[in-house]
Design a protein around this motif. Structure first.
Motif, PDB file in Angstrom:
ATOM      1  N   PRO A 110      28.679  16.467 -59.623  1.00 45.89           N
ATOM      2  CA  PRO A 110      28.549  15.115 -60.174  1.00 45.89           C
ATOM      3  C   PRO A 110      27.175  14.911 -60.806  1.00 45.89           C
ATOM      4  CG  PRO A 110      28.287  15.083 -57.790  1.00 45.89           C
ATOM      5  CD  PRO A 110      28.704  16.484 -58.156  1.00 45.89           C
ATOM      6  N   THR A 111      27.094  13.937 -61.685  1.00 47.35           N
ATOM      7  CA  THR A 111      25.844  13.646 -62.389  1.00 47.35           C
ATOM      8  C   THR A 111      25.506  12.160 -62.275  1.00 47.35           C
ATOM      9  OG1 THR A 111      26.822  13.063 -64.529  1.00 47.35           O
ATOM     10  CG2 THR A 111      26.498  15.423 -64.061  1.00 47.35           C
ATOM     11  N   HIS A 112      24.349  11.803 -62.825  1.00 47.26           N
ATOM     12  CA  HIS A 112      23.926  10.400 -62.880  1.00 47.26           C
ATOM     13  C   HIS A 112      24.205   9.779 -64.247  1.00 47.26           C
ATOM     14  CE1 HIS A 112      21.911  10.587 -58.998  1.00 47.26           C
ATOM     15  NE2 HIS A 112      21.206  11.622 -59.384  1.00 47.26           N
ATOM     16  N   SER A 113      25.082  10.380 -65.044  1.00 47.21           N
ATOM     17  CA  SER A 113      25.284   9.941 -66.423  1.00 47.21           C
ATOM     18  C   SER A 113      25.698   8.467 -66.517  1.00 47.21           C
ATOM     19  CB  SER A 113      26.341  10.824 -67.103  1.00 47.21           C
ATOM     20  OG  SER A 113      26.611  10.370 -68.406  1.00 47.21           O
ATOM     21  N   VAL A 114      26.707   8.070 -65.753  1.00 43.43           N
ATOM     22  CA  VAL A 114      27.180   6.679 -65.819  1.00 43.43           C
ATOM     23  C   VAL A 114      26.118   5.733 -65.286  1.00 43.43           C
ATOM     24  CG1 VAL A 114      28.945   5.060 -65.048  1.00 43.43           C
ATOM     25  CG2 VAL A 114      29.591   7.408 -65.621  1.00 43.43           C
ATOM     26  N   GLU A 115      25.466   6.125 -64.218  1.00 40.22           N
ATOM     27  CA  GLU A 115      24.411   5.273 -63.659  1.00 40.22           C
ATOM     28  C   GLU A 115      23.279   5.077 -64.673  1.00 40.22           C
ATOM     29  OE1 GLU A 115      21.447   4.958 -59.799  1.00 40.22           O
ATOM     30  OE2 GLU A 115      23.183   6.294 -59.745  1.00 40.22           O
ATOM     31  N   ARG A 116      22.924   6.139 -65.371  1.00 40.21           N
ATOM     32  CA  ARG A 116      21.854   6.005 -66.372  1.00 40.21           C
ATOM     33  C   ARG A 116      22.255   5.031 -67.480  1.00 40.21           C
ATOM     34  NH1 ARG A 116      20.828  11.730 -65.328  1.00 40.21           N
ATOM     35  NH2 ARG A 116      18.698  11.936 -64.529  1.00 40.21           N
ATOM     36  N   SER A 117      23.527   5.082 -67.880  1.00 37.81           N
ATOM     37  CA  SER A 117      23.969   4.167 -68.933  1.00 37.81           C
ATOM     38  C   SER A 117      23.911   2.717 -68.450  1.00 37.81           C
ATOM     39  CB  SER A 117      25.384   4.515 -69.395  1.00 37.81           C
ATOM     40  OG  SER A 117      26.353   4.180 -68.417  1.00 37.81           O
ATOM     41  N   LEU A 118      24.243   2.478 -67.184  1.00 39.85           N
ATOM     42  CA  LEU A 118      24.157   1.126 -66.632  1.00 39.85           C
ATOM     43  C   LEU A 118      22.706   0.678 -66.495  1.00 39.85           C
ATOM     44  CD1 LEU A 118      26.958   1.409 -63.921  1.00 39.85           C
ATOM     45  CD2 LEU A 118      27.016  -0.049 -65.957  1.00 39.85           C
ATOM     46  N   ARG A 119      21.835   1.600 -66.157  1.00 40.06           N
ATOM     47  CA  ARG A 119      20.420   1.257 -66.052  1.00 40.06           C
ATOM     48  C   ARG A 119      19.844   0.915 -67.428  1.00 40.06           C
ATOM     49  NH1 ARG A 119      17.027   3.136 -61.705  1.00 40.06           N
ATOM     50  NH2 ARG A 119      18.252   3.535 -59.830  1.00 40.06           N
ATOM     51  N   ARG A 120      20.271   1.653 -68.431  1.00 41.83           N
ATOM     52  CA  ARG A 120      19.797   1.340 -69.797  1.00 41.83           C
ATOM     53  C   ARG A 120      20.261  -0.044 -70.243  1.00 41.83           C
ATOM     54  NH1 ARG A 120      20.944   6.932 -70.688  1.00 41.83           N
ATOM     55  NH2 ARG A 120      23.016   6.429 -71.503  1.00 41.83           N
ATOM     56  N   ALA A 121      21.391  -0.482 -69.660  1.00 42.49           N
ATOM     57  CA  ALA A 121      21.925  -1.809 -69.984  1.00 42.49           C
ATOM     58  C   ALA A 121      21.322  -2.906 -69.108  1.00 42.49           C
ATOM     59  CB  ALA A 121      23.444  -1.803 -69.841  1.00 42.49           C
ATOM     60  N   GLY A 122      20.360  -2.535 -68.257  1.00 41.22           N
ATOM     61  CA  GLY A 122      19.635  -3.544 -67.503  1.00 41.22           C
ATOM     62  C   GLY A 122      19.884  -3.595 -66.012  1.00 41.22           C
ATOM     63  N   ALA A 123      20.725  -2.715 -65.474  1.00 41.74           N
ATOM     64  CA  ALA A 123      21.013  -2.724 -64.038  1.00 41.74           C
ATOM     65  C   ALA A 123      19.978  -1.888 -63.297  1.00 41.74           C
ATOM     66  CB  ALA A 123      22.407  -2.183 -63.774  1.00 41.74           C
ATOM     67  N   SER A 124      19.248  -2.518 -62.391  1.00 41.93           N
ATOM     68  CA  SER A 124      18.233  -1.798 -61.612  1.00 41.93           C
ATOM     69  C   SER A 124      18.844  -1.112 -60.391  1.00 41.93           C
ATOM     70  CB  SER A 124      17.131  -2.760 -61.160  1.00 41.93           C
ATOM     71  OG  SER A 124      16.461  -3.318 -62.266  1.00 41.93           O
ATOM     72  N   VAL A 125      19.788  -1.787 -59.735  1.00 46.73           N
ATOM     73  CA  VAL A 125      20.429  -1.243 -58.537  1.00 46.73           C
ATOM     74  C   VAL A 125      21.900  -0.999 -58.846  1.00 46.73           C
ATOM     75  CG1 VAL A 125      21.002  -1.608 -56.118  1.00 46.73           C
ATOM     76  CG2 VAL A 125      18.838  -2.474 -57.029  1.00 46.73           C
ATOM     77  N   VAL A 126      22.299   0.251 -58.819  1.00 50.08           N
ATOM     78  CA  VAL A 126      23.685   0.632 -59.104  1.00 50.08           C
ATOM     79  C   VAL A 126      24.291   1.231 -57.836  1.00 50.08           C
ATOM     80  CG1 VAL A 126      25.205   2.051 -60.520  1.00 50.08           C
ATOM     81  CG2 VAL A 126      23.117   1.083 -61.520  1.00 50.08           C
ATOM     82  N   VAL A 127      25.467   0.775 -57.466  1.00 50.24           N
ATOM     83  CA  VAL A 127      26.132   1.271 -56.264  1.00 50.24           C
ATOM     84  C   VAL A 127      27.458   1.927 -56.639  1.00 50.24           C
ATOM     85  CG1 VAL A 127      27.249  -0.963 -55.851  1.00 50.24           C
ATOM     86  CG2 VAL A 127      26.989   0.624 -53.956  1.00 50.24           C
ATOM     87  N   GLY A 128      27.780   3.017 -55.954  1.00 48.72           N
ATOM     88  CA  GLY A 128      29.067   3.672 -56.143  1.00 48.72           C
ATOM     89  C   GLY A 128      30.018   3.284 -55.024  1.00 48.72           C
ATOM     90  N   LEU A 129      31.282   3.036 -55.368  1.00 55.88           N
ATOM     91  CA  LEU A 129      32.310   2.680 -54.385  1.00 55.88           C
ATOM     92  C   LEU A 129      33.456   3.682 -54.431  1.00 55.88           C
ATOM     93  CD1 LEU A 129      32.964  -1.184 -54.637  1.00 55.88           C
ATOM     94  CD2 LEU A 129      31.482   0.012 -53.037  1.00 55.88           C
ATOM     95  N   ASP A 130      33.963   4.025 -53.261  1.00 57.77           N
ATOM     96  CA  ASP A 130      35.184   4.828 -53.195  1.00 57.77           C
ATOM     97  C   ASP A 130      35.960   4.443 -51.962  1.00 57.77           C
ATOM     98  OD1 ASP A 130      36.933   6.743 -54.266  1.00 57.77           O
ATOM     99  OD2 ASP A 130      36.224   8.262 -52.863  1.00 57.77           O
ATOM    100  N   GLU A 131      37.291   4.498 -52.066  1.00 57.74           N
ATOM    101  CA  GLU A 131      38.150   4.112 -50.955  1.00 57.74           C
ATOM    102  C   GLU A 131      38.823   5.328 -50.345  1.00 57.74           C
ATOM    103  OE1 GLU A 131      41.582   4.483 -50.894  1.00 57.74           O
ATOM    104  OE2 GLU A 131      41.791   5.202 -52.957  1.00 57.74           O
ATOM    105  N   VAL A 132      39.206   5.160 -49.082  1.00 53.38           N
ATOM    106  CA  VAL A 132      40.012   6.160 -48.391  1.00 53.38           C
ATOM    107  C   VAL A 132      40.985   5.422 -47.487  1.00 53.38           C
ATOM    108  CG1 VAL A 132      38.303   6.406 -46.544  1.00 53.38           C
ATOM    109  CG2 VAL A 132      39.955   8.232 -46.936  1.00 53.38           C
ATOM    110  N   GLY A 133      42.194   5.927 -47.408  1.00 56.70           N
ATOM    111  CA  GLY A 133      43.202   5.314 -46.552  1.00 56.70           C
ATOM    112  C   GLY A 133      44.210   4.461 -47.279  1.00 56.70           C
ATOM    113  N   ARG A 134      44.144   4.405 -48.594  1.00 58.83           N
ATOM    114  CA  ARG A 134      45.099   3.583 -49.346  1.00 58.83           C
ATOM    115  C   ARG A 134      46.535   4.024 -49.083  1.00 58.83           C
ATOM    116  NH1 ARG A 134      45.058   1.481 -55.247  1.00 58.83           N
ATOM    117  NH2 ARG A 134      42.909   2.192 -55.270  1.00 58.83           N
ATOM    118  N   GLY A 135      46.787   5.311 -49.063  1.00 61.66           N
ATOM    119  CA  GLY A 135      48.150   5.809 -48.921  1.00 61.66           C
ATOM    120  C   GLY A 135      48.563   6.124 -47.498  1.00 61.66           C
ATOM    121  N   ALA A 136      47.772   5.726 -46.515  1.00 58.20           N
ATOM    122  CA  ALA A 136      48.095   6.025 -45.123  1.00 58.20           C
ATOM    123  C   ALA A 136      49.160   5.074 -44.592  1.00 58.20           C
ATOM    124  CB  ALA A 136      46.841   5.940 -44.260  1.00 58.20           C
ATOM    125  N   TRP A 137      49.860   5.507 -43.547  1.00 54.77           N
ATOM    126  CA  TRP A 137      50.813   4.659 -42.846  1.00 54.77           C
ATOM    127  C   TRP A 137      50.140   3.886 -41.724  1.00 54.77           C
ATOM    128  CZ3 TRP A 137      55.358   8.640 -42.003  1.00 54.77           C
ATOM    129  CH2 TRP A 137      56.015   8.841 -43.230  1.00 54.77           C
TER     130      TRP A 137
END
Length: 228
Positions: free
Chosen positions: A6-33
């Motif tokens: 993985p890279t910081h490419s998307v985060e860098r683009s958001l920072r260039r647009a003015g975002a100082s703090v960028v957070v990544g989100l991911d889910e687990v358990g969506r398809g569980a019973w």
């Protein structure tokens, strides 16, 4: 199988647009019973990530377990949010994901200016500034970190729950469909950790009377697409 780190490419683009703090989100358990749906949130900055970081699903369990404490020390901040099986039943999966994600974001010690969300659909919405990235858990450092931290925590929780329900083998399947899980459901019926609005209940004649009405048709389509 080899994979690109993985890279910081998307985060860098958001920072260039003015975002100082960028957070990544991911889910687990969506398809569980069974078990909660879990969302990890990670703030990583632009530092070089630990060796071998990628989508948690591409890592062996041994590698995930070794990497998680390293990530916990390496990230700038992280938090885990969950929505219970009962909340999944009452709200529907989209709203449950939003609830879990909001809990994770609000538990962070910093306020994000922008969120990178794994996948095609924005289940989070306002007031957050969201950038969706397909396979973000493979391509974005902060989302990969969130992916590993969330999966290790949820898998650990499911193993603990499984100690009280050994027939379901939650320590092996983490609440997801499996032959052992299906056989236990047929014989013993659902536990308090199962999502009773899910379509698998239709295939359990002895226990069908316990099924709960789904919160919305959107979840029915999603569950059917997952093979329930």
């Amino acid at each position: 199988m080899p994979y690109d780190p993985p890279t910081h490419s998307v985060e860098r683009s958001l920072r260039r647009a003015g975002a100082s703090v960028v957070v990544g989100l991911d889910e687990v358990g969506r398809g569980a019973w069974a078990g909660p749906v879990t969302v990890g949130a990670a703030v990583t900055g632009l530092r070089k990530p630990p060796e071998g970081l990628t989508d948690s699903k591409l890592l062996t369990e041994r590698r995930r377990l070794a990497l998680a404490p390293v990530l916990a020390d390496w990230v700038s901040a992280y938090a885990i949010g969950q929505a219970s099986p009962q909340e999944c039943d009452e709200l529907g999966m989209t709203a449950a994901l939003r609830l879990a994600a909001t809990r994770a974001l609000e538990a962070l010690p910093v306020v994000p200016d922008a969120v990178i969300l794994d996948g095609k659909h924005d289940y989070l919405g306002g007031p957050w500034r969201v950038r969706t990235v397909i396979k973000g858990d493979q391509s974005c450092v902060c989302v990969s970190a969130a992916s590993v931290l969330a999966k290790v925590q949820r898998d650990g929780l499911m193993a603990e729950l499984g100690a009280d329900h050994p027939a379901f083998a939650f320590d092996e399947n983490a609440g997801y469909p499996s032959p052992v899980h299906r056989a236990a459901l047929d014989e013993l019926g659902p536990t308090e950790h199962h999502r009773l609005s899910w379509a698998y209940m239709d295939a359990l004649p002895r226990w069908r009377h316990l099924k709960r009405h789904r919160a919305g048709e959107e979840d029915r389509g999603e569950q059917l697409s997952l093979g329930f």
